[in-house]
Design a protein around this motif. Structure first.
Motif, PDB file in Angstrom:
ATOM      1  N   SER A  91      22.724   8.049  -5.077  1.00  0.00           N
ATOM      2  CA  SER A  91      22.270   9.274  -4.610  1.00  0.00           C
ATOM      3  C   SER A  91      23.321  10.276  -4.995  1.00  0.00           C
ATOM      4  O   SER A  91      24.511  10.049  -5.559  1.00  0.00           O
ATOM      5  CB  SER A  91      22.187   9.229  -3.144  1.00  0.00           C
ATOM      6  N   GLU A  92      23.053  11.646  -4.831  1.00  0.00           N
ATOM      7  CA  GLU A  92      23.890  12.639  -5.331  1.00  0.00           C
ATOM      8  C   GLU A  92      25.293  12.635  -4.422  1.00  0.00           C
ATOM      9  O   GLU A  92      26.174  13.072  -5.094  1.00  0.00           O
ATOM     10  CB  GLU A  92      23.361  13.926  -5.198  1.00  0.00           C
ATOM     11  N   ASP A  93      25.299  12.303  -3.146  1.00  0.00           N
ATOM     12  CA  ASP A  93      26.443  12.055  -2.529  1.00  0.00           C
ATOM     13  C   ASP A  93      27.133  10.841  -2.725  1.00  0.00           C
ATOM     14  O   ASP A  93      28.343  10.474  -1.887  1.00  0.00           O
ATOM     15  CB  ASP A  93      26.056  12.153  -1.062  1.00  0.00           C
ATOM     16  N   GLY A  94      26.840   9.919  -3.775  1.00  0.00           N
ATOM     17  CA  GLY A  94      27.583   8.640  -4.215  1.00  0.00           C
ATOM     18  C   GLY A  94      27.159   7.433  -3.388  1.00  0.00           C
ATOM     19  O   GLY A  94      27.583   6.606  -3.508  1.00  0.00           O
ATOM     20  N   LYS A  95      26.087   7.544  -2.382  1.00  0.00           N
ATOM     21  CA  LYS A  95      25.608   6.305  -1.843  1.00  0.00           C
ATOM     22  C   LYS A  95      24.585   5.612  -2.631  1.00  0.00           C
ATOM     23  O   LYS A  95      23.902   5.809  -3.422  1.00  0.00           O
ATOM     24  CB  LYS A  95      24.583   6.666  -0.579  1.00  0.00           C
ATOM     25  N   ALA A  96      24.884   4.276  -2.509  1.00  0.00           N
ATOM     26  CA  ALA A  96      24.099   3.008  -3.212  1.00  0.00           C
ATOM     27  C   ALA A  96      22.688   2.949  -2.370  1.00  0.00           C
ATOM     28  O   ALA A  96      22.798   2.729  -1.213  1.00  0.00           O
ATOM     29  CB  ALA A  96      24.826   1.704  -3.540  1.00  0.00           C
ATOM     30  N   MET A  97      21.532   3.331  -3.109  1.00  0.00           N
ATOM     31  CA  MET A  97      20.273   3.171  -2.511  1.00  0.00           C
ATOM     32  C   MET A  97      19.445   2.428  -3.299  1.00  0.00           C
ATOM     33  O   MET A  97      19.440   2.650  -4.521  1.00  0.00           O
ATOM     34  CB  MET A  97      19.569   4.706  -2.469  1.00  0.00           C
ATOM     35  N   LYS A  98      18.844   1.584  -2.438  1.00  0.00           N
ATOM     36  CA  LYS A  98      17.801   0.503  -3.220  1.00  0.00           C
ATOM     37  C   LYS A  98      16.427   1.158  -2.915  1.00  0.00           C
ATOM     38  O   LYS A  98      15.785   1.257  -2.013  1.00  0.00           O
ATOM     39  CB  LYS A  98      18.220  -0.787  -2.780  1.00  0.00           C
ATOM     40  N   ALA A 133       0.849  -1.148  -0.060  1.00  0.00           N
ATOM     41  CA  ALA A 133       0.003  -0.068   0.028  1.00  0.00           C
ATOM     42  C   ALA A 133       0.898   1.507   0.077  1.00  0.00           C
ATOM     43  O   ALA A 133       0.564   2.198  -0.869  1.00  0.00           O
ATOM     44  CB  ALA A 133      -0.976   0.022   1.312  1.00  0.00           C
ATOM     45  N   ALA A 134       1.750   1.183   0.782  1.00  0.00           N
ATOM     46  CA  ALA A 134       2.767   2.478   0.705  1.00  0.00           C
ATOM     47  C   ALA A 134       3.608   2.665  -0.528  1.00  0.00           C
ATOM     48  O   ALA A 134       3.828   3.941  -1.025  1.00  0.00           O
ATOM     49  CB  ALA A 134       3.649   2.269   2.054  1.00  0.00           C
ATOM     50  N   LEU A 135       3.884   1.533  -1.070  1.00  0.00           N
ATOM     51  CA  LEU A 135       4.720   1.759  -2.274  1.00  0.00           C
ATOM     52  C   LEU A 135       3.811   2.234  -3.485  1.00  0.00           C
ATOM     53  O   LEU A 135       4.310   2.541  -4.544  1.00  0.00           O
ATOM     54  CB  LEU A 135       5.401   0.393  -2.698  1.00  0.00           C
ATOM     55  N   LEU A 136       2.673   1.715  -3.349  1.00  0.00           N
ATOM     56  CA  LEU A 136       1.465   2.169  -4.462  1.00  0.00           C
ATOM     57  C   LEU A 136       1.470   3.601  -4.692  1.00  0.00           C
ATOM     58  O   LEU A 136       1.416   4.270  -5.615  1.00  0.00           O
ATOM     59  CB  LEU A 136       0.161   1.507  -4.016  1.00  0.00           C
ATOM     60  N   GLU A 137       1.640   4.233  -3.499  1.00  0.00           N
ATOM     61  CA  GLU A 137       1.450   5.853  -3.363  1.00  0.00           C
ATOM     62  C   GLU A 137       2.623   6.430  -4.303  1.00  0.00           C
ATOM     63  O   GLU A 137       2.496   7.198  -4.767  1.00  0.00           O
ATOM     64  CB  GLU A 137       1.534   6.317  -2.093  1.00  0.00           C
ATOM     65  N   ARG A 138       4.044   5.851  -3.802  1.00  0.00           N
ATOM     66  CA  ARG A 138       5.161   6.378  -4.405  1.00  0.00           C
ATOM     67  C   ARG A 138       6.287   5.224  -4.214  1.00  0.00           C
ATOM     68  O   ARG A 138       6.343   4.468  -3.249  1.00  0.00           O
ATOM     69  CB  ARG A 138       5.593   7.600  -4.177  1.00  0.00           C
ATOM     70  N   ARG A 139       7.128   5.338  -5.305  1.00  0.00           N
ATOM     71  CA  ARG A 139       8.620   4.228  -4.881  1.00  0.00           C
ATOM     72  C   ARG A 139       9.406   4.938  -3.655  1.00  0.00           C
ATOM     73  O   ARG A 139       9.048   6.195  -3.399  1.00  0.00           O
ATOM     74  CB  ARG A 139       9.225   4.323  -6.123  1.00  0.00           C
ATOM     75  N   ASN A 140      10.049   4.064  -2.983  1.00  0.00           N
ATOM     76  CA  ASN A 140      10.955   4.664  -1.879  1.00  0.00           C
ATOM     77  C   ASN A 140      12.042   3.583  -1.616  1.00  0.00           C
ATOM     78  O   ASN A 140      12.080   2.500  -2.293  1.00  0.00           O
ATOM     79  CB  ASN A 140       9.764   4.683  -0.873  1.00  0.00           C
ATOM     80  N   TYR A 141      13.068   4.239  -0.766  1.00  0.00           N
ATOM     81  CA  TYR A 141      14.002   3.491  -0.504  1.00  0.00           C
ATOM     82  C   TYR A 141      13.924   2.994   0.970  1.00  0.00           C
ATOM     83  O   TYR A 141      13.105   3.414   1.789  1.00  0.00           O
ATOM     84  CB  TYR A 141      15.569   4.254  -0.804  1.00  0.00           C
TER      85      TYR A 141
END
Length: 135
Positions: free
Chosen positions: A74-81, A31-39
């Motif tokens: 991310s902009e600071d170079g971190k890998a985010m899933k 339900a939460a991911l239906l609203e928007r993708r997220n990390y």
């Protein structure tokens, strides 16, 4: 052009999907991911769950094909899933279940196994027998 219905799921696919959705936490995640993708970290804060537990639930949903995860920098170079809901549509009818049941190849859960029979009660040893065995 008429839309072609999706193929009926196999028994293994249907079991995986139903098992993945058979948990209230995973329903809330979808339900939460239906609203928007997220990390992961943001999603954990949003639904009030620790990241390790959330990760376990996300893996289960991803294995069932209900969500998709993609690694991004991310902009600071971190890998985010990031995770998002995968498009899916399952029609659940007695006919679909009966057809799927004929294609099940995975072994059943331990919860589906018959209850173990009780072992026969041990007979008490007499004092004499115990003493004789100790010799």
């Amino acid at each position: 052009m008429p839309e072609v219905p999706p193929p009926e799921p196999t028994g293994d696919e249907l079991l995986k999907v139903l098992s993945a959705l058979g948990n209230p936490h995973r329903l809330r995640i979808v339900a939460a991911l239906l609203e928007r993708r997220n990390y992961v970290s943001a999603l954990a804060r949003e639904i009030g769950m620790g990241r390790p537990l959330l990760h376990m639930h996300l893996q289960r949903l991803e294995a069932a094909g209900l969500i998709v995860g993609t690694l991004e920098l991310s902009e600071d170079g971190k890998a985010m899933k990031y995770f998002e809901v995968a498009p899916f549509c399952y029609r659940l009818t007695p006919h679909v279940i009966a057809q799927a049941a004929t294609t099940i190849t995975e072994p059943t859960d331990k919860t589906d196994q018959p209850a173990p029979t009780t072992k026969p009660a041990r007979t008490a040893k007499t004092t004499k027998t115990a003493k004789e065995e100790a010799k």
